[in-house]
Design a protein around this motif. Sequence first.
Motif, mmCIF file in Angstrom:
data_model
loop_
_atom_site.group_PDB
_atom_site.id
_atom_site.type_symbol
_atom_site.label_atom_id
_atom_site.label_comp_id
_atom_site.label_asym_id
_atom_site.label_seq_id
_atom_site.Cartn_x
_atom_site.Cartn_y
_atom_site.Cartn_z
ATOM 1 N N ALA A 1 59.116 16.967 -27.514
ATOM 2 C CA ALA A 1 58.205 15.814 -28.390
ATOM 3 C C ALA A 1 56.851 17.074 -28.154
ATOM 4 O O ALA A 1 57.392 18.053 -27.717
ATOM 5 C CB ALA A 1 57.898 15.546 -26.169
ATOM 6 N N SER A 2 55.234 15.801 -28.467
ATOM 7 C CA SER A 2 54.780 16.745 -28.854
ATOM 8 C C SER A 2 53.845 17.012 -27.345
ATOM 9 O O SER A 2 53.087 18.153 -27.361
ATOM 10 C CB SER A 2 53.179 15.561 -29.384
ATOM 11 N N THR A 3 54.624 16.329 -26.643
ATOM 12 C CA THR A 3 53.656 17.077 -24.942
ATOM 13 C C THR A 3 55.230 17.670 -24.683
ATOM 14 O O THR A 3 56.539 17.340 -24.010
ATOM 15 C CB THR A 3 53.325 16.374 -24.580
ATOM 16 N N PHE A 4 54.635 18.233 -22.880
ATOM 17 C CA PHE A 4 55.867 18.715 -21.475
ATOM 18 C C PHE A 4 56.224 17.322 -21.378
ATOM 19 O O PHE A 4 56.937 17.518 -20.629
ATOM 20 C CB PHE A 4 54.510 19.562 -21.393
ATOM 21 N N GLY A 5 54.883 16.310 -20.869
ATOM 22 C CA GLY A 5 55.835 15.371 -20.392
ATOM 23 C C GLY A 5 56.610 14.524 -20.917
ATOM 24 O O GLY A 5 57.532 13.196 -20.488
ATOM 25 N N GLY A 6 56.519 14.982 -22.323
ATOM 26 C CA GLY A 6 57.751 13.414 -23.067
ATOM 27 C C GLY A 6 57.065 12.428 -23.670
ATOM 28 O O GLY A 6 57.766 11.528 -24.197
ATOM 29 N N ASN A 7 55.674 11.583 -23.175
ATOM 30 C CA ASN A 7 54.824 10.774 -23.270
ATOM 31 C C ASN A 7 55.668 9.107 -22.662
ATOM 32 O O ASN A 7 56.142 8.581 -23.819
ATOM 33 C CB ASN A 7 54.586 10.359 -24.953
ATOM 34 N N PHE A 8 56.422 9.672 -21.796
ATOM 35 C CA PHE A 8 56.839 8.102 -20.849
ATOM 36 C C PHE A 8 55.449 7.115 -20.480
ATOM 37 O O PHE A 8 54.121 7.675 -20.264
ATOM 38 C CB PHE A 8 57.432 8.615 -19.741
ATOM 39 N N THR A 9 56.357 6.328 -20.425
ATOM 40 C CA THR A 9 55.204 5.157 -20.181
ATOM 41 C C THR A 9 54.930 5.342 -18.025
ATOM 42 O O THR A 9 56.579 5.355 -17.805
ATOM 43 C CB THR A 9 55.774 3.487 -20.318
ATOM 44 N N LEU A 10 54.825 4.717 -18.201
ATOM 45 C CA LEU A 10 54.349 4.858 -16.102
ATOM 46 C C LEU A 10 55.367 4.167 -15.874
ATOM 47 O O LEU A 10 55.956 3.897 -14.871
ATOM 48 C CB LEU A 10 53.154 4.105 -15.647
ATOM 49 N N LEU B 1 71.977 11.026 -12.078
ATOM 50 C CA LEU B 1 70.832 10.759 -13.006
ATOM 51 C C LEU B 1 69.607 11.463 -13.398
ATOM 52 O O LEU B 1 69.934 12.572 -13.298
ATOM 53 C CB LEU B 1 70.112 9.591 -12.479
ATOM 54 N N GLU B 2 69.256 12.193 -15.371
ATOM 55 C CA GLU B 2 69.244 12.760 -15.470
ATOM 56 C C GLU B 2 67.357 12.603 -14.862
ATOM 57 O O GLU B 2 67.107 10.923 -15.293
ATOM 58 C CB GLU B 2 69.358 13.159 -16.699
ATOM 59 N N PHE B 3 66.817 12.710 -14.278
ATOM 60 C CA PHE B 3 65.083 13.039 -14.295
ATOM 61 C C PHE B 3 64.263 13.101 -15.281
ATOM 62 O O PHE B 3 64.636 14.298 -16.224
ATOM 63 C CB PHE B 3 64.508 13.214 -13.197
ATOM 64 N N PRO B 4 63.326 12.468 -15.688
ATOM 65 C CA PRO B 4 61.395 13.338 -16.931
ATOM 66 C C PRO B 4 61.300 14.207 -16.187
ATOM 67 O O PRO B 4 60.668 13.819 -15.538
ATOM 68 C CB PRO B 4 61.576 12.303 -17.861
ATOM 69 N N CYS B 5 61.222 15.293 -16.694
ATOM 70 C CA CYS B 5 60.327 16.032 -15.460
ATOM 71 C C CYS B 5 59.692 17.336 -16.169
ATOM 72 O O CYS B 5 60.352 18.636 -15.687
ATOM 73 C CB CYS B 5 61.507 16.466 -13.623
ATOM 74 N N GLY B 6 59.332 17.008 -17.546
ATOM 75 C CA GLY B 6 58.619 17.912 -18.013
ATOM 76 C C GLY B 6 58.997 18.962 -19.130
ATOM 77 O O GLY B 6 61.367 18.660 -18.747
ATOM 78 N N PHE B 7 58.483 19.475 -19.385
ATOM 79 C CA PHE B 7 59.501 20.766 -20.718
ATOM 80 C C PHE B 7 60.205 19.969 -21.966
ATOM 81 O O PHE B 7 61.575 20.469 -22.405
ATOM 82 C CB PHE B 7 60.365 22.169 -19.257
ATOM 83 N N PHE B 8 59.699 19.353 -22.416
ATOM 84 C CA PHE B 8 60.139 18.224 -23.476
ATOM 85 C C PHE B 8 59.392 19.609 -24.673
ATOM 86 O O PHE B 8 59.592 18.976 -25.504
ATOM 87 C CB PHE B 8 59.289 16.798 -23.718
ATOM 88 N N LYS B 9 58.723 20.080 -24.122
ATOM 89 C CA LYS B 9 58.102 21.391 -25.392
ATOM 90 C C LYS B 9 57.972 22.454 -24.543
ATOM 91 O O LYS B 9 58.181 22.917 -23.789
ATOM 92 C CB LYS B 9 56.556 20.948 -25.220
ATOM 93 N N LEU B 10 58.682 23.742 -25.963
ATOM 94 C CA LEU B 10 58.675 24.809 -24.636
ATOM 95 C C LEU B 10 58.319 25.839 -24.797
ATOM 96 O O LEU B 10 56.943 25.756 -24.521
ATOM 97 C CB LEU B 10 59.542 25.620 -26.469
#
Length: 330
Positions: A105-114, A128-137
């Motif tokens: 993704a373009s940001t580390f957070g992955g641009n998920f909605t609240l 379950l897999e959680f969205p928790c950063g590092f969507f960018k190197l």
Amino acid sequence: MPLILQSKRLSFACLYLLTSLVLAFYVSISPSIKCLFRASPYDPIQSPLFSYPSSYGEHKHVLPTFRSSCSSPVFFSDYSSVLKEIQQCCQEWKNLPLRYMQGKASTFGGNFTLEKRISFFDQSDQKLEFPCGFFKLFPLNDYDHAAMQSCKGVVVVSAIFGDHDKIRQPKGLGSKTLDITCFFIFVDDVTLKGLFHHKLISKESNEYKVGVWRLVNISTEKLYKNPAMNGVIPKYLVHRLFPNAKYSIWVDAKLQLVVDPLLLIHSLVIKEGVDMAVSQHPFFVHTMEEAMATTRWRKWLDVEHIKMQMETYCENGLRPWSQSKLPYLS
């Protein structure tokens, strides 16, 4: 009156005056001198942890404290028991088998909605897999990554990007604290260049250390252009960067740690039976005040993005602080 009695009174007066002068001098000397006589081998280390050259100015822009290390409310009378309790907690602790989402993704957070993020709270499904950063190197060297993985127990983390702050050594560490506590500070190439200039580190090695702090050099070439944005990455993802540490403390580089980290963790987290403790801002009460100060001091040049961020907060329920929010002071 006999002369011998007069001379005795004169001697007592001189002794009283001399004693008063000694006591007055003792009260006026620095806190470090007043703490020289340690009642216990567990009492704070008073000798400097690192000697900086005068040109570096490690006290530049630091937020001051008016509390001496000897009058701290979490002093060392219980240090030995605190040390044993935290050591036991760290030995018994097992890392939670959480699974994290991966992707680009373009940001580390992955641009998920609240709403999407909230849906992951209070989940008991271990698959379950959680969205928790590092969507960018996040560029880490292998030797730094290995050192971070081997950090167990307690980790204290900070960051300096853009050479905006100084490396400040902690004060008042207990004699055994460094045995179970790691100190890591993330720096970019600009900050590293300044440290080379002041001869605080050598170019002959790729692994750097200044006092208790181990430096982790991060190339910002593929990160954000704003140094403040890059500093937020390790701040919010400490648990991902140090997965084997049970407790972590984040210290902004503009601050100096003046209380032993083990005592902070014990008094603010373990004793209170909570998962997290957040410090009160030294100046501002409300998020909007911080946003206005950030704009006024030009710490963040993109004012439109700050405005957009504040509007997003308000849309999701942010309201000004009031007495009804007590016991939360800010």
